[in-house]
Design a protein around this motif. Structure first.
Motif, PDB file in Angstrom:
ATOM      1  N   SER A  51       0.853  -1.169   0.000  1.00  0.00           N
ATOM      2  CA  SER A  51       0.000   0.000   0.000  1.00  0.00           C
ATOM      3  C   SER A  51       0.891   1.220   0.000  1.00  0.00           C
ATOM      4  CB  SER A  51      -0.923  -0.013   1.197  1.00  0.00           C
ATOM      5  OG  SER A  51      -0.213  -0.310   2.338  1.00  0.00           O
ATOM      6  N   VAL A  52       0.359   2.279  -0.586  1.00  0.00           N
ATOM      7  CA  VAL A  52       1.131   3.502  -0.669  1.00  0.00           C
ATOM      8  C   VAL A  52       1.458   3.924   0.767  1.00  0.00           C
ATOM      9  CG1 VAL A  52       1.096   5.861  -1.518  1.00  0.00           C
ATOM     10  CG2 VAL A  52       0.017   4.048  -2.825  1.00  0.00           C
ATOM     11  N   SER A  53       0.510   3.800   1.658  1.00  0.00           N
ATOM     12  CA  SER A  53       0.739   4.109   3.072  1.00  0.00           C
ATOM     13  C   SER A  53      -0.481   3.647   3.866  1.00  0.00           C
ATOM     14  CB  SER A  53       0.915   5.602   3.237  1.00  0.00           C
ATOM     15  OG  SER A  53       0.765   5.958   4.581  1.00  0.00           O
ATOM     16  N   ILE A 300      -1.189   4.142 -12.358  1.00  0.00           N
ATOM     17  CA  ILE A 300      -0.676   2.763 -12.428  1.00  0.00           C
ATOM     18  C   ILE A 300      -0.930   2.183 -13.821  1.00  0.00           C
ATOM     19  CG2 ILE A 300      -0.957   0.411 -11.509  1.00  0.00           C
ATOM     20  CD1 ILE A 300      -1.496   1.718  -8.751  1.00  0.00           C
ATOM     21  N   ILE A 301      -2.124   2.425 -14.338  1.00  0.00           N
ATOM     22  CA  ILE A 301      -2.450   1.929 -15.689  1.00  0.00           C
ATOM     23  C   ILE A 301      -1.458   2.501 -16.705  1.00  0.00           C
ATOM     24  CG2 ILE A 301      -4.150   2.003 -17.575  1.00  0.00           C
ATOM     25  CD1 ILE A 301      -6.355   1.845 -15.524  1.00  0.00           C
ATOM     26  N   SER A 302      -1.213   3.812 -16.623  1.00  0.00           N
ATOM     27  CA  SER A 302      -0.295   4.441 -17.588  1.00  0.00           C
ATOM     28  C   SER A 302       1.098   3.841 -17.500  1.00  0.00           C
ATOM     29  CB  SER A 302      -0.181   5.946 -17.337  1.00  0.00           C
ATOM     30  OG  SER A 302      -1.405   6.534 -17.516  1.00  0.00           O
ATOM     31  N   TYR A 303       1.609   3.645 -16.280  1.00  0.00           N
ATOM     32  CA  TYR A 303       2.956   3.080 -16.140  1.00  0.00           C
ATOM     33  C   TYR A 303       3.028   1.683 -16.764  1.00  0.00           C
ATOM     34  CZ  TYR A 303       3.846   6.776 -12.707  1.00  0.00           C
ATOM     35  OH  TYR A 303       3.994   7.969 -12.093  1.00  0.00           O
ATOM     36  N   VAL A 304       2.027   0.872 -16.461  1.00  0.00           N
ATOM     37  CA  VAL A 304       2.060  -0.506 -16.980  1.00  0.00           C
ATOM     38  C   VAL A 304       1.950  -0.495 -18.506  1.00  0.00           C
ATOM     39  CG1 VAL A 304       0.875  -2.746 -17.003  1.00  0.00           C
ATOM     40  CG2 VAL A 304       1.157  -1.522 -14.841  1.00  0.00           C
ATOM     41  N   GLU A 305       1.049   0.348 -19.028  1.00  0.00           N
ATOM     42  CA  GLU A 305       0.885   0.418 -20.482  1.00  0.00           C
ATOM     43  C   GLU A 305       2.206   0.833 -21.157  1.00  0.00           C
ATOM     44  OE1 GLU A 305      -1.441  -0.420 -22.522  1.00  0.00           O
ATOM     45  OE2 GLU A 305      -3.235  -0.702 -21.304  1.00  0.00           O
ATOM     46  N   ALA A 336       8.048  -9.654 -11.739  1.00  0.00           N
ATOM     47  CA  ALA A 336       7.387  -9.196 -10.503  1.00  0.00           C
ATOM     48  C   ALA A 336       8.347  -8.374  -9.659  1.00  0.00           C
ATOM     49  CB  ALA A 336       6.887 -10.400  -9.706  1.00  0.00           C
ATOM     50  N   THR A 337       9.610  -8.789  -9.627  1.00  0.00           N
ATOM     51  CA  THR A 337      10.613  -8.040  -8.867  1.00  0.00           C
ATOM     52  C   THR A 337      10.776  -6.642  -9.461  1.00  0.00           C
ATOM     53  OG1 THR A 337      11.745 -10.106  -8.432  1.00  0.00           O
ATOM     54  CG2 THR A 337      13.009  -8.116  -8.035  1.00  0.00           C
ATOM     55  N   GLN A 338      10.873  -6.591 -10.792  1.00  0.00           N
ATOM     56  CA  GLN A 338      11.001  -5.285 -11.450  1.00  0.00           C
ATOM     57  C   GLN A 338       9.761  -4.423 -11.205  1.00  0.00           C
ATOM     58  OE1 GLN A 338      12.136  -5.430 -15.627  1.00  0.00           O
ATOM     59  NE2 GLN A 338      13.045  -7.425 -15.288  1.00  0.00           N
ATOM     60  N   LEU A 339       8.606  -5.076 -11.231  1.00  0.00           N
ATOM     61  CA  LEU A 339       7.355  -4.341 -11.021  1.00  0.00           C
ATOM     62  C   LEU A 339       7.321  -3.722  -9.628  1.00  0.00           C
ATOM     63  CD1 LEU A 339       4.403  -3.565 -11.735  1.00  0.00           C
ATOM     64  CD2 LEU A 339       3.717  -5.853 -10.997  1.00  0.00           C
ATOM     65  N   LEU A 340       7.712  -4.509  -8.667  1.00  0.00           N
ATOM     66  CA  LEU A 340       7.703  -4.030  -7.292  1.00  0.00           C
ATOM     67  C   LEU A 340       8.678  -2.862  -7.131  1.00  0.00           C
ATOM     68  CD1 LEU A 340       6.180  -4.609  -4.798  1.00  0.00           C
ATOM     69  CD2 LEU A 340       7.785  -6.400  -4.222  1.00  0.00           C
ATOM     70  N   GLN A 341       9.839  -2.995  -7.747  1.00  0.00           N
ATOM     71  CA  GLN A 341      10.817  -1.892  -7.684  1.00  0.00           C
ATOM     72  C   GLN A 341      10.241  -0.618  -8.301  1.00  0.00           C
ATOM     73  OE1 GLN A 341      14.126  -3.739  -9.671  1.00  0.00           O
ATOM     74  NE2 GLN A 341      15.020  -4.490  -7.766  1.00  0.00           N
ATOM     75  N   ARG A 342       9.565  -0.782  -9.436  1.00  0.00           N
ATOM     76  CA  ARG A 342       8.993   0.394 -10.097  1.00  0.00           C
ATOM     77  C   ARG A 342       7.893   1.018  -9.246  1.00  0.00           C
ATOM     78  NH1 ARG A 342       9.432  -0.155 -16.421  1.00  0.00           N
ATOM     79  NH2 ARG A 342      11.214  -1.533 -16.491  1.00  0.00           N
ATOM     80  N   LEU A 343       7.043   0.145  -8.656  1.00  0.00           N
ATOM     81  CA  LEU A 343       5.956   0.675  -7.818  1.00  0.00           C
ATOM     82  C   LEU A 343       6.526   1.458  -6.638  1.00  0.00           C
ATOM     83  CD1 LEU A 343       3.494  -2.371  -7.710  1.00  0.00           C
ATOM     84  CD2 LEU A 343       3.016  -0.129  -8.710  1.00  0.00           C
ATOM     85  N   LEU A 344       7.603   0.908  -6.048  1.00  0.00           N
ATOM     86  CA  LEU A 344       8.206   1.584  -4.894  1.00  0.00           C
ATOM     87  C   LEU A 344       8.867   2.899  -5.309  1.00  0.00           C
ATOM     88  CD1 LEU A 344       9.755  -1.489  -3.062  1.00  0.00           C
ATOM     89  CD2 LEU A 344       7.786  -0.147  -2.359  1.00  0.00           C
ATOM     90  N   PHE A 345       9.354   2.949  -6.548  1.00  0.00           N
ATOM     91  CA  PHE A 345       9.962   4.177  -7.043  1.00  0.00           C
ATOM     92  C   PHE A 345       8.887   5.253  -7.274  1.00  0.00           C
ATOM     93  CE2 PHE A 345      11.257   6.803 -10.671  1.00  0.00           C
ATOM     94  CZ  PHE A 345      12.416   7.364 -10.158  1.00  0.00           C
ATOM     95  N   TYR A 346       7.800   4.849  -7.940  1.00  0.00           N
ATOM     96  CA  TYR A 346       6.753   5.823  -8.248  1.00  0.00           C
ATOM     97  C   TYR A 346       5.906   6.198  -7.029  1.00  0.00           C
ATOM     98  CZ  TYR A 346       7.738   5.109 -13.210  1.00  0.00           C
ATOM     99  OH  TYR A 346       8.339   5.063 -14.426  1.00  0.00           O
ATOM    100  N   ILE A 365      13.315  -7.878  -2.335  1.00  0.00           N
ATOM    101  CA  ILE A 365      13.243  -7.031  -3.522  1.00  0.00           C
ATOM    102  C   ILE A 365      14.260  -5.903  -3.443  1.00  0.00           C
ATOM    103  CG2 ILE A 365      11.733  -5.423  -4.764  1.00  0.00           C
ATOM    104  CD1 ILE A 365      10.937  -8.388  -4.802  1.00  0.00           C
ATOM    105  N   LEU A 366      14.387  -5.332  -2.251  1.00  0.00           N
ATOM    106  CA  LEU A 366      15.150  -4.098  -2.160  1.00  0.00           C
ATOM    107  C   LEU A 366      16.644  -4.294  -2.162  1.00  0.00           C
ATOM    108  CD1 LEU A 366      12.491  -2.449  -0.119  1.00  0.00           C
ATOM    109  CD2 LEU A 366      13.516  -1.441  -2.128  1.00  0.00           C
TER     110      LEU A 366
END
Ligand code: ADP
Ligand code: DP6
Ligand code: CO
Length: 370
Positions: A51-53, A300-305, A336-346, A365-366
């Motif tokens: 979760s974002v927070s 999130i949709i835009s990043y994945v697209e 999935a690892t890359q996805l998690l890293q990207r989510l944590l970055f954004y 992941i980190l």
């Protein structure tokens, strides 16, 4: 039935079931009969909630304990620790259906003997707990009713198989029809008026595609303003687009998705994203319009697209139920690892978060982020 003071209990645990081809619209509100078939998947491998927070990481499921005793004077239920009414027709239908299929139960050690005919007189207490947000678009009604029906069936020694139980869970919540099975599951529309041919079947079990990883990005754990039940009723009444979706789109997509589930990830991803987007388009076409997604969902949709386009082939699929929270399906653990890293970055977590808690299976992941 002996008159000693005893309590008999059963507990069940059921993960949620997220739709990849969405059910949205009923042709019968009481029996909960759908206007289209639907396909869902039970996240089976490390579904991760970030979760974002604040940050949560867990597999998400409902745990329900049901108890019966001559000491109980009415049916009662507690959801997440709060007592709630069981008077609604959905709970009543599930309880009635299971009671009518109950059988003799004997526990010699405890000296308990309940005969079939006794179940009508005995009352149940139900305690259920969701370890993920309730009524926030993460299929709590699916896990909740499937778990309730399964736990009651266990307690009352009901002999029917999961297919039959799925027709009962369906009467609690449509999506619960799919939740009694793992892997990919299809809810068959059926056409009988009594709903007896509207049940679920497993299309593929968990082992069939065990390198998929599901990550849930919890954008908001708040209860949604429009429940799925109300939302789909309003869509059926007011959306012009819903009929086109039901007649011309979903039947085709169900066939295509059944084919794609044979491990064609790009097709699963394209169909899943397209169906999520179309379902939300129907919500927008409803009067007044329903906004389940928010700005974060759209980002999130835009990043994945963008990511999928830059790779030339889909690496990740997204789908949003009736709520703002993203269910992301990665084609394998590396992605999935890359996805998690990207989510944590954004969406960086709060500063005091222990980043080592982001663990995917056995890999932190980190550690790789630098
Ligand atoms: P969701 O998107 O979480 O499925 P819904 O609007 O479809 O939201 O359904 C939420 C409702 O489902 C809750 O208000 C409650 O009535 C029911 N529900 C949720 N969890 C449970 C549970 N564990 N046991 C029984 N009913 C539940
Ligand atoms: C968008 O099953 O929650 O999640 O049958 O009225 O209880 P009721 O609605 P519910 O609706 C689920 C809608 C959905 C899509 C899906 O799960 O297929
Ligand atoms: Co629901």
């Amino acid at each position: 039935m002996n008159q000693k003071k005893w309590v008999l209990m059963a507990t069940a645990q059921t993960p949620t079931n997220i739709a990849v081809i969405k059910y949205w619209g009923k042709r019968d509100e009481t029996l909960i009969l759908t206007i289209t078939a639907a396909i869902g998947m039970r996240p089976w491998f490390y579904p991760l909630m970030i979760s974002v927070s604040p940050l949560i990481q867990t597999t998400f499921c409902t745990t329900t304990t049901v108890a019966v005793s001559p000491l109980f004077h009415q049916d009662r239920m507690w959801l997440n620790g709060k007592e709630m009414s069981l008077s609604g027709i959905r709970y009543q239908n599930c309880l009635r259906e299971i009671r009518s299929r109950a059988n003799d139960v004997e526990d010699e050690k405890k000296g308990i003997k309940i005969e079939k005919k006794d179940w009508e007189k005995l009352h149940v207490h139900i305690a259920s707990y969701n370890n993920f947000p309730t009524a926030a678009g993460l299929a709590s009604s699916a896990a909740g009713f499937a778990c309730l029906v399964f736990a009651l069936a266990k307690l009352m020694n009901v002999k029917d198989d999961e297919g039959k139980l799925s027709t009962i869970a369906r009467q609690g919540s449509g999506s619960a029809c799919r939740s009694l099975f793992g892997g990919f599951v299809k809810w068959i529309t059926g056409n009988k008026e009594d709903g007896s041919d509207s049940f679920s079947v497993q299309l593929a079990d968990e082992k069939h595609w065990d390198d998929l990883v599901i990550i849930i990005a919890v954008v908001s754990s708040r209860q949604k303003e429009t429940s799925s039940t109300t939302g789909m009723r309003e869509s059926v009444e007011t959306s012009m687009f819903i009929e086109h979706r039901a007649k011309d789109v979903v039947p085709q997509r169900i066939i295509q998705m059944e084919e794609a589930i044979t491990r064609d990830f790009p097709s699963v991803a394209r169909l899943t994203c397209a169906d999520s987007n179309q379902f939300h388009a129907v919500c927008l076409d409803t009067c007044p319009p329903i906004f389940y997604m928010n700005d974060t969902s759209h980002r999130i949709i835009s990043y994945v697209e963008k990511w999928n386009r830059s790779e030339g082939t889909p690496q990740v699929a997204y789908t949003f139920d009736a709520g703002p929270n993203a269910v992301l399906i990665a084609r394998n653990r590396n992605i999935a690892t890359q996805l998690l890293q990207r989510l944590l970055f954004y969406f960086p977590p709060p500063l005091d978060t222990d980043l080592n808690s982001y663990v995917l299976g056995d890999a932190s992941i980190l550690k790789d982020v630098g």
